[in-house]
Scaffold this motif. Structure first.
Motif, PDB file in Angstrom:
ATOM      1  N   ARG A 296      -2.700 -11.343   2.310  1.00 57.89           N
ATOM      2  CA  ARG A 296      -3.923 -10.703   1.761  1.00 57.89           C
ATOM      3  C   ARG A 296      -3.865  -9.256   2.371  1.00 57.89           C
ATOM      4  NH1 ARG A 296      -8.733  -8.953   3.449  1.00 57.89           N
ATOM      5  NH2 ARG A 296      -9.016 -10.728   4.927  1.00 57.89           N
ATOM      6  N   GLN A 300      -3.960  -5.625   0.535  1.00 55.34           N
ATOM      7  CA  GLN A 300      -5.125  -4.809   0.281  1.00 55.34           C
ATOM      8  C   GLN A 300      -5.250  -3.616   0.973  1.00 55.34           C
ATOM      9  OE1 GLN A 300      -9.076  -7.127   1.323  1.00 55.34           O
ATOM     10  NE2 GLN A 300     -10.174  -5.313   1.519  1.00 55.34           N
ATOM     11  N   TYR A 301      -4.746  -3.492   2.258  1.00 57.07           N
ATOM     12  CA  TYR A 301      -4.621  -2.455   3.002  1.00 57.07           C
ATOM     13  C   TYR A 301      -3.488  -1.855   3.463  1.00 57.07           C
ATOM     14  CZ  TYR A 301      -9.428  -4.076   4.635  1.00 57.07           C
ATOM     15  OH  TYR A 301     -10.549  -4.501   4.736  1.00 57.07           O
TER      16      TYR A 301
END
Length: 465
Positions: A296, A300-301
């Motif tokens: 995740r 996301q990053y």
């Protein structure tokens, strides 16, 4: 509870003690001292060293956790007891924005540290084992913590079901010499695990999202985007990619006939290597990651995107290899032994040990057992290679690892990462007769593209072992 001074008279392997002590120059504040004895029992006279925690990093996992202290100790060879001294600061809440700036006044910082050293010298001697005084009053060296971080801001703190606590941070680092003049500042995004806080799990380059003057702008006030032009900045990833030059002919043949070569990546982290293989080298990539929370965060990053050419499986890597090996054998039996597309051209392994007591090590010991390596070999194609990031715990660990590889694979190579820590070990299913360098390979489009992407780094540094 008061500390008994006598408890420090003898070394006790792996003992960790932390306590507060009145600050000698500030009556309303305290110092935090942590004493860690090495798990290694030295035959020579014990050596004690002191390290002062840089101001502002008191709550960083490197200095506030036992695992961080172990890594600092292992980075200081020959030290039997390490004493850390830092300001006693309240812990930062998990949901707060944690920002650190390196002191801009180094002279003042050094002056304050020198005063503390003089004032605390009797305490340092009191915390030294009796055996240190065999030949008189010992000298207690002062160690310095040095890194390239100018400032950092924590974006998020997370807890994974398998990896435990970890964080994502943006950092500004010192610019390397030779950088373009218009790049006045350099920024990275990093992933760090609490279990190994000194080890950067993933690092990518980021740039300001908008063109603006950065003079006087603080890092927490800058909006960033990923820099797609700098694909691999983590030190050992370019040499892992460079290993593909050994099978460049096989890969090029597949691409020329309209087929994507296949890669299996054990350990996803931020996904930089997976993204590089899929988007820049036209691989079909399968990633295996034990912790869904890590995936995740990578999405996301760090720009990891799953699509028809990049897929992530959640689960244990050893079990994945065993299941894939059994499945591949069934396919082969059903097709009279014909080559099946379920085989991989390369398996890349990037897993670290989870126990800081043994120092930073990679891969985990269980992952280089003969049955695991046999499973990996069974799902590689005829010209396939297994590529592994290795951080040896010691010489014996490295030699044992190589012996296990030799018992399963036909050819073995290595690349020194030149950072004093990592090696890349490459094992091939079939012997590789010649290295893919030189003028006769100039027409190999895959090799040419790989050389351009890596700027030629490490492609000529592969050594047979």
């Amino acid at each position: 509870m008061a500390l008994d001074q006598h408890m420090f008279e003898a070394l006790s392997p792996s003992r960790f003690i932390s306590f507060s002590f009145p600050h000698p120059f500030h009556s309303h504040s305290s110092l935090r001292l942590a004493v860690l004895d090495s798990p290694i029992q030295f035959t020579d006279s014990p050596s004690v060293a002191v390290m002062f925690v840089p101001f502002g990093l008191e709550t960083d996992w490197i200095f506030s956790t036992e695992s961080g202290h172990y890594q600092l100790l292992y980075d200081s060879p020959g030290i039997s007891r390490l004493i850390l001294v830092g300001n006693q600061e309240p812990m930062v809440a998990d949901d707060s924005l944690s920002v650190y700036y390196r002191s801009s006044d180094e002279d003042s910082a050094k002056s304050s540290e020198s005063r503390l050293v003089v004032s605390l010298q009797p305490l340092f001697l009191a915390l030294s084992p009796k055996s240190c005084f065999k030949y008189g009053i010992p000298e207690v060296p002062i160690l310095s913590f040095v890194d390239d971080v100018i400032c950092r801001v924590v974006l998020e703190r997370c807890i994974g079901s398998s990896v435990g606590e970890f964080l994502i941070e943006n950092v500004e680092i010192e610019r390397e010499s030779g950088k373009e003049m218009f790049e006045t500042r350099e920024f990275r995004r990093r992933l760090r695990f609490k279990r190994m806080p000194n080890l950067i799990q993933t690092e990518i380059r980021i740039i300001p999202a908008a063109s603006l003057s950065l003079d006087g702008v603080e890092i927490q006030n800058i909006e960033f985007k990923l820099d797609s032009s700098r694909v691999l900045v983590h030190p050992y990833l370019p040499p892992m990619a460079a290993s593909l030059s050994l099978i460049a002919s096989s890969i090029d043949e597949q691409i020329q006939t309209g087929h994507r070569p296949k890669a299996l990546c054990i350990g996803v982290g931020g996904g930089a290597l997976l993204t590089f293989l899929a988007t820049h080298l036209d691989f079909k990539v399968e990633g295996v990651e034990l912790d869904m929370e890590v995936v995740r965060v990578a999405q996301q990053y760090f720009g990891l995107v799953e699509n028809e050419f990049l897929h992530i499986s959640i689960g244990d890597a050893t079990e994945f290899l065993e299941n894939a090996s059994r499945s591949n054998k069934k396919h082969k039996c059903g097709s009279n032994g014909a080559h099946m597309s379920s085989e991989y051209d390369v398996i890349m392994v990037d897993l670290d040990s989870s126990d800081a007591r043994n120092g930073i090590g990679a891969p985990p010991l269980g992952f280089v057992e003969r049955d695991v390596l046999l499973s990996a070999r069974s799902i590689l194609s005829e010209h396939g290679i297994l590529v592994m990031n290795v951080i040896p715990l010691d010489k014996l660990f490295f030699e044992t690892l190589l012996d296990k590889f030799r018992s399963v694979f036909d050819d073995l190579f290595r690349i020194d990462v030149d950072n004093g820590e990592n090696f890349v070990v490459i094992a091939s299913v079939t012997p590789i007769r010649s290295f893919p360098h030189g003028t006769k390979n100039k027409m190999n489009s895959f090799l040419s593209r790989l050389r351009v992407l890596l700027s030629g780094a490490y492609m000529d540094s592969i050594k047979r072992i």
